[in-house]
Design a protein around this motif. Structure first.
Motif, PDB file in Angstrom:
ATOM      1  N   THR A 191       0.860  -1.624  -0.241  1.00  0.00           N
ATOM      2  CA  THR A 191      -0.355   0.318   0.278  1.00  0.00           C
ATOM      3  C   THR A 191       0.950   1.826  -0.177  1.00  0.00           C
ATOM      4  OG1 THR A 191      -1.419  -1.258   1.622  1.00  0.00           O
ATOM      5  CG2 THR A 191      -1.834   1.346   1.120  1.00  0.00           C
ATOM      6  N   GLU A 247      -1.343   6.116  -8.919  1.00  0.00           N
ATOM      7  CA  GLU A 247      -2.608   5.105  -9.111  1.00  0.00           C
ATOM      8  C   GLU A 247      -2.642   4.400 -10.903  1.00  0.00           C
ATOM      9  OE1 GLU A 247      -6.895   6.398  -8.652  1.00  0.00           O
ATOM     10  OE2 GLU A 247      -7.028   6.259  -7.035  1.00  0.00           O
ATOM     11  N   TYR A 295      -1.139   0.959  -8.999  1.00  0.00           N
ATOM     12  CA  TYR A 295      -2.245  -0.370  -9.866  1.00  0.00           C
ATOM     13  C   TYR A 295      -1.927  -1.951 -10.738  1.00  0.00           C
ATOM     14  CZ  TYR A 295      -6.262   1.125  -6.792  1.00  0.00           C
ATOM     15  OH  TYR A 295      -6.833   2.261  -5.803  1.00  0.00           O
ATOM     16  N   THR A 305      -1.935  -1.122  -3.903  1.00  0.00           N
ATOM     17  CA  THR A 305      -2.946  -0.181  -3.404  1.00  0.00           C
ATOM     18  C   THR A 305      -2.748   1.280  -2.975  1.00  0.00           C
ATOM     19  OG1 THR A 305      -4.451  -1.602  -2.800  1.00  0.00           O
ATOM     20  CG2 THR A 305      -4.833   0.098  -1.637  1.00  0.00           C
ATOM     21  N   THR A 335      -3.483   4.440  -0.883  1.00  0.00           N
ATOM     22  CA  THR A 335      -4.840   5.411   0.237  1.00  0.00           C
ATOM     23  C   THR A 335      -4.110   6.517  -0.444  1.00  0.00           C
ATOM     24  OG1 THR A 335      -4.806   5.375   2.272  1.00  0.00           O
ATOM     25  CG2 THR A 335      -3.756   3.974   1.896  1.00  0.00           C
ATOM     26  N   ILE A 347     -15.280   5.206  -1.821  1.00  0.00           N
ATOM     27  CA  ILE A 347     -15.231   4.590  -2.866  1.00  0.00           C
ATOM     28  C   ILE A 347     -16.373   5.792  -3.524  1.00  0.00           C
ATOM     29  CG2 ILE A 347     -15.409   2.893  -4.742  1.00  0.00           C
ATOM     30  CD1 ILE A 347     -15.017   0.900  -2.906  1.00  0.00           C
ATOM     31  N   THR A 349      -9.800   6.473   3.836  1.00  0.00           N
ATOM     32  CA  THR A 349      -8.893   5.862   3.091  1.00  0.00           C
ATOM     33  C   THR A 349     -10.143   5.645   1.841  1.00  0.00           C
ATOM     34  OG1 THR A 349      -8.346   4.062   1.852  1.00  0.00           O
ATOM     35  CG2 THR A 349      -8.957   3.968   4.763  1.00  0.00           C
ATOM     36  N   SER A 362     -10.861   6.195  -2.067  1.00  0.00           N
ATOM     37  CA  SER A 362     -10.330   5.535  -3.339  1.00  0.00           C
ATOM     38  C   SER A 362     -11.154   6.332  -4.147  1.00  0.00           C
ATOM     39  CB  SER A 362      -9.995   4.015  -3.010  1.00  0.00           C
ATOM     40  OG  SER A 362      -9.499   3.824  -2.965  1.00  0.00           O
ATOM     41  N   SER A 376     -13.271   4.753  -8.731  1.00  0.00           N
ATOM     42  CA  SER A 376     -13.699   4.363  -9.162  1.00  0.00           C
ATOM     43  C   SER A 376     -13.185   4.381 -10.702  1.00  0.00           C
ATOM     44  CB  SER A 376     -14.637   3.535  -8.750  1.00  0.00           C
ATOM     45  OG  SER A 376     -15.171   4.215  -8.770  1.00  0.00           O
ATOM     46  N   ILE A 435     -10.874  -1.988  -5.394  1.00  0.00           N
ATOM     47  CA  ILE A 435     -10.365  -1.449  -4.531  1.00  0.00           C
ATOM     48  C   ILE A 435     -11.551  -1.823  -3.209  1.00  0.00           C
ATOM     49  CG2 ILE A 435     -11.283   1.403  -3.649  1.00  0.00           C
ATOM     50  CD1 ILE A 435     -10.856   1.864  -6.156  1.00  0.00           C
TER      51      ILE A 435
END
Lengths: 348, 348
Positions: free
Chosen positions: A66, A87, A91, A96, A98, B70, B98, B100, B102, B112
């Motif tokens: 992470t 990202e 990825y 991951t 955060t 998310i 945290t 994220s 999409s 995620i």
DNA sequence: TTGTAAGCGTTATCAT
DNA sequence: ATGATAACGCTTACAA
């Protein structure tokens, strides 16, 4: 349907009459395990609704896969572009990301940094906040050898890889462009000088003026927090000067916009009476009227670069010394500063 | 200065000739420990540069004090407002957030969600992506009893607390407003109908027309992905109709803007020849020319509410059944739709 | 190819 | 008020 406690590798092992280590290996695609058992294990794991507890694995391996990212504000176009770039790379490598925002508050930035550290992120990418003049929360990382990469708003006092944009060059280009458009008295609405990006933008502005044979008039150089209000107030203040400016180079697009709005309100024509250039190329700059000339920064690429550097460090490929990478800026000429018909798109 | 492995409570215990449990208790402010030892422990902990390993604690307690969020895109003003609201409440309660994004991609959303689950977040707040028509990655949470709160783009098929805005009412108000301005043929640029927010906006539009005695002309109702390109294309398409519209209610501000830009390009006057209302009150809507009438959503408050509900569930205060909270919308009338001098600021 | 057992750094349960 | 010990769920030498 009651909630069982989560199934573990031991539950799977027991069901299959094998050992937990075999299950662990199979689930991690360890080639030592025979195809047959491996498939059986995966099948039963799926049937039992097994979900690995990454917490336990991380505790054991001391790796979290992470990376933490701290930015001042997530809804600034520049920062969200950088995040997307990070990202993109992360990825791909199975990491991951955060994301956290400091809201330009030192206290929150510090809180988040400690939380990320405590959660043992494998690395941190950060652009510091406006208030950040004290760095213990970041030294935490550098001292313990946790990879740390700065971007945009970097800290000189900490040795690390850094990605910055050519703020000096961007400011220089912007100011030169205004000179080229025939402006004679060019003001600057600048940001807090504890951040080197604003120091550099100021520096580029001054250098361009000097190179053009202009004197630097300190009454034309304002230092603000670059908020919307600051832009309007600065515009007002500059106009009240006995010898008012005919152009302003603003250290961000927000102040450029609010200055323009103020000028529209009082009937002063942009760019005819006063030309404006901003910085950052926020999306609104293209769509407002007049559209705002600005300096474009390669946010996505900066994010990619930052992530690459961080991952290299995490993977131990940091043979070389720390470096600072300077990314190019681009002048985007729009209506707010175009006074000449045949205006070159970029100067220098 | 070499890197020792991190100091643990055992190191502290050894140094002070006491047990690790005492150290743990002292560090957690357990009142059983005497003031004296407690202070000594804290002092030495600080001296030794002790940093608790939250991973280990979390593994043990099965709590992470972390909530996952998310959203489709972090740089949309609405979403970042919601996030700020969530953070506001969460940080007050000592939780970490945290974030994220999409990117409206089902694959990334699912990735995620699994990562957050594997990392054992205490709860999840989500607004689903445009592609999301399959929910196994979310059922993961609901099935295991991990608190889950939806906002804005919610999933009907999953039982959970939900915070939505009054999309129907907002669309209704927007359309009624256009009627009130004297528009006779009102088109709609809508979004994907698998998302209930767009179904509701369409519904509000239709209801308003019907209540006003207008027939619904399906050639005036477009279904798009609401991108910038969609807005321009839709505008073009609508103008080519034999009986072109004199107003458009757009399901977001992005399409409203690109439609307006298209009309400006071809010399069609907004709002005189065609009036426009958007949705979401993106910051640019206020500053473009003409400024865009739109529907304002209480993002920050929605975030606060979502976080409150989630924390209540996490803390076991979810006595009641799941509820769906509908937040009010507000019509903001700006230049793009104001045809009458004495236009009421809001209809209904 | 698989099993055994120790250990990651905490917290929690019993003792004392 | 403090200590001993097990346990959380996983990985990984080392053995077999």
């Amino acid at each position: 349907m009651k909630h069982h406690s989560e199934t573990t590798i031991h539950d799977i092992a027991k069901k299959l009459n094998i050992s937990a280590s075999t299950v662990s290996r199979a689930l991690n695609n360890n080639p030592l395990i025979s195809r047959k058992t491996s498939e059986l294990i995966k099948k039963t794991a799926a049937e039992m609704g097994y979900r690995p507890n990454v917490l336990a694995a991380n505790l054991r391996t001391k790796k979290t896969k992470t990376i933490g990212v701290i930015v001042p504000l997530i809804n600034r176009h520049f920062f969200s572009s950088v995040i997307s770039g990070i990202e993109d790379i992360a990825y791909q490598s199975g990491f991951t990301v955060t994301i956290s925002q400091s809201n330009d508050l030192l206290e929150k930035e510090s809180y988040i940094a400690h939380a990320l550290f405590a959660n043992r992120v494998d690395g941190l990418i950060i652009s510091i906040g406006m208030e950040t003049k004290e760095y213990s929360h970041l030294q935490l990382f550098s001292e313990r050898g946790i990879p740390l990469v700065f971007f945009d708003r970097v800290v000189d006092e900490i040795e690390a890889n850094k990605i910055v944009v050519d703020d000096f060059g961007g400011a220089f280009k912007a100011t030169k462009h205004l000179v080229g458009q025939g402006c004679k008295r060019i003001a600057h609405i600048g940001g807090p000088l504890n951040l080197n990006i604003y120091r550099n933008r100021l520096g580029g502005y001054k250098a361009a003026l000097e190179e053009s044979g202009f004197e630097i008039d300190n009454s034309l150089v304002l230092q603000t927090s670059l908020t919307r209000e600051d832009g309007a107030n600065s515009a007002k203040q500059l106009l009240q000067l006995p010898d008012a400016p005919d152009a302003i180079f603003c250290a961000n697009d927000t102040t450029a916009l609010s200055a323009i709005t103020h000028f529209k309100d009082i009937g002063k024509k942009v760019p005819e009476e006063i030309a404006i250039v901003g910085f950052s190329n926020e999306p609104f700059s293209e769509v407002v009227t007049p559209s705002i000339s600005t300096i474009k920064q390669p946010g996505f690429q900066m994010g990619q670069k930052a992530a690459e550097l961080l991952l290299n460090q995490i993977n131990g490929f940091n043979a070389k010394q720390f470096e600072t990478f300077v990314m190019p800026t681009e002048l985007v000429v729009r209506e707010s500063s175009r006074k000449l018909k045949d205006c070159p798109e970029a100067v220098n």
